[in-house]
Motif scaffolding. Structure first.
Motif, short mmCIF file in Angstrom:
data_model
loop_
_atom_site.label_atom_id
_atom_site.label_comp_id
_atom_site.label_asym_id
_atom_site.label_seq_id
_atom_site.Cartn_x
_atom_site.Cartn_y
_atom_site.Cartn_z
N GLU A 127 0.94 -1.22 -0.18
CA GLU A 127 -0.06 0.04 0.00
C GLU A 127 0.69 1.34 -0.04
O GLU A 127 0.62 2.17 -0.58
CB GLU A 127 -0.97 0.14 1.41
CG GLU A 127 -1.85 1.05 1.35
CD GLU A 127 -2.84 0.83 0.08
OE1 GLU A 127 -3.36 2.24 -0.26
OE2 GLU A 127 -3.22 0.04 -0.54
N ALA A 128 1.85 1.04 0.75
CA ALA A 128 2.93 2.45 0.95
C ALA A 128 3.53 2.71 -0.54
O ALA A 128 3.64 3.72 -0.93
CB ALA A 128 4.01 2.12 1.72
N ASP A 129 4.07 1.58 -1.29
CA ASP A 129 4.64 1.61 -2.58
C ASP A 129 3.48 2.16 -3.59
O ASP A 129 3.77 3.14 -4.45
CB ASP A 129 4.81 0.15 -3.16
CG ASP A 129 6.24 0.10 -2.55
OD1 ASP A 129 6.88 0.61 -1.85
OD2 ASP A 129 6.50 -1.10 -2.64
N LEU A 130 2.26 1.87 -3.38
CA LEU A 130 1.05 2.31 -4.32
C LEU A 130 0.94 3.65 -4.16
O LEU A 130 0.59 4.44 -5.02
CB LEU A 130 -0.11 1.25 -4.12
CG LEU A 130 -0.17 0.12 -4.72
CD1 LEU A 130 -1.45 -0.73 -4.16
CD2 LEU A 130 0.00 -0.09 -6.21
N GLN A 131 0.94 4.10 -2.87
CA GLN A 131 0.72 5.49 -2.55
C GLN A 131 1.94 6.52 -3.17
O GLN A 131 1.62 7.57 -3.57
CB GLN A 131 0.69 5.78 -1.08
CG GLN A 131 -0.76 5.37 -0.44
CD GLN A 131 -0.62 5.46 1.07
OE1 GLN A 131 0.39 6.09 1.68
NE2 GLN A 131 -1.81 5.19 1.67
N VAL A 132 3.16 6.00 -3.10
CA VAL A 132 4.43 6.60 -3.91
C VAL A 132 4.20 6.74 -5.35
O VAL A 132 4.45 7.76 -5.84
CB VAL A 132 5.69 5.79 -3.28
CG1 VAL A 132 6.81 6.25 -4.16
CG2 VAL A 132 5.99 5.98 -2.03
N VAL A 133 3.57 5.59 -5.89
CA VAL A 133 3.46 5.87 -7.41
C VAL A 133 2.40 6.61 -7.67
O VAL A 133 2.76 7.50 -8.55
CB VAL A 133 3.24 4.08 -7.83
CG1 VAL A 133 2.32 4.26 -9.39
CG2 VAL A 133 4.34 3.25 -7.62
N MET A 134 1.17 6.74 -6.89
CA MET A 134 0.23 7.68 -7.26
C MET A 134 0.75 8.97 -6.83
O MET A 134 0.49 9.79 -7.95
CB MET A 134 -1.03 7.36 -6.39
CG MET A 134 -2.16 6.26 -6.89
SD MET A 134 -2.32 6.48 -8.64
CE MET A 134 -3.42 7.98 -8.37
N HIS A 135 1.35 9.24 -5.99
CA HIS A 135 2.00 10.73 -5.76
C HIS A 135 2.71 11.19 -6.91
O HIS A 135 2.65 12.21 -7.28
CB HIS A 135 2.77 10.66 -4.36
CG HIS A 135 3.48 12.01 -4.11
ND1 HIS A 135 2.77 13.14 -3.71
CD2 HIS A 135 4.71 12.22 -4.22
CE1 HIS A 135 3.76 14.03 -3.59
NE2 HIS A 135 4.76 13.50 -3.91
#
Length: 153
Positions: A127-135
């Protein structure tokens, strides 16, 4: 090579490949070839029944004029109808025809099968990686929006 250059070159390569993919036409079960831009317009109209041209343009991130031209093509091909808005007499809303609904459903089926690879990659990410990608993606969008504004001056 700096990380910026490496990322920029990779992003440019991906964008180029994405644009090439956008040029591919598919029928989505209708027997009529549709561009990616056409099917994505159909998708939005299907997702937001009675959507107006202005909102459709905003959701697509394109001008009202470009959206009007696309809608005109889709009306001529028999995928979309324009109707008088129940909210305002000055406003037109868009709806899918039976053929448009068939394309909408065919597009969803296409994404279900084609999206398996994307889902596999995404499901392997935290989930943290997905948030970084979205950011990162949202930051790129903001930069591109700002560059567009500079070019319009």
């Amino acid at each position: 090579m700096s990380k910026y250059i490496e990322i920029a070159q990779t992003l440019e390569r991906v964008i180029h490949k994405y644009n090439k993919n956008e040029e591919l036409k598919r029928t989505y079960g209708t027997g009529i070839l549709l561009t990616q831009k056409e099917i994505h317009t159909i998708q939005l109209i299907g997702q937001y029944p009675h959507i107006g041209i202005v909102e459709l343009a905003e959701r697509q991130g394109v001008t009202k004029g470009a959206t009007s031209q696309m809608v005109k093509k889709l009306v001529e091909k028999g995928f979309v109808v324009k109707k008088q808005s129940q909210v305002s007499e000055a406003e037109i809303c868009l709806e899918l025809t039976e053929l448009g609904q068939k394309a909408f459903e065919g597009h969803a089926e296409y994404h279900q099968s084609a999206g398996k690879q994307w889902k596999e990659v995404i499901n392997q990410m935290s989930e943290a990686d997905l948030q970084v990608v979205m950011h990162f993606i949202e930051s790129i969008e903001k930069i591109l929006d700002a560059e567009k504004l500079k070019g319009e001056k």
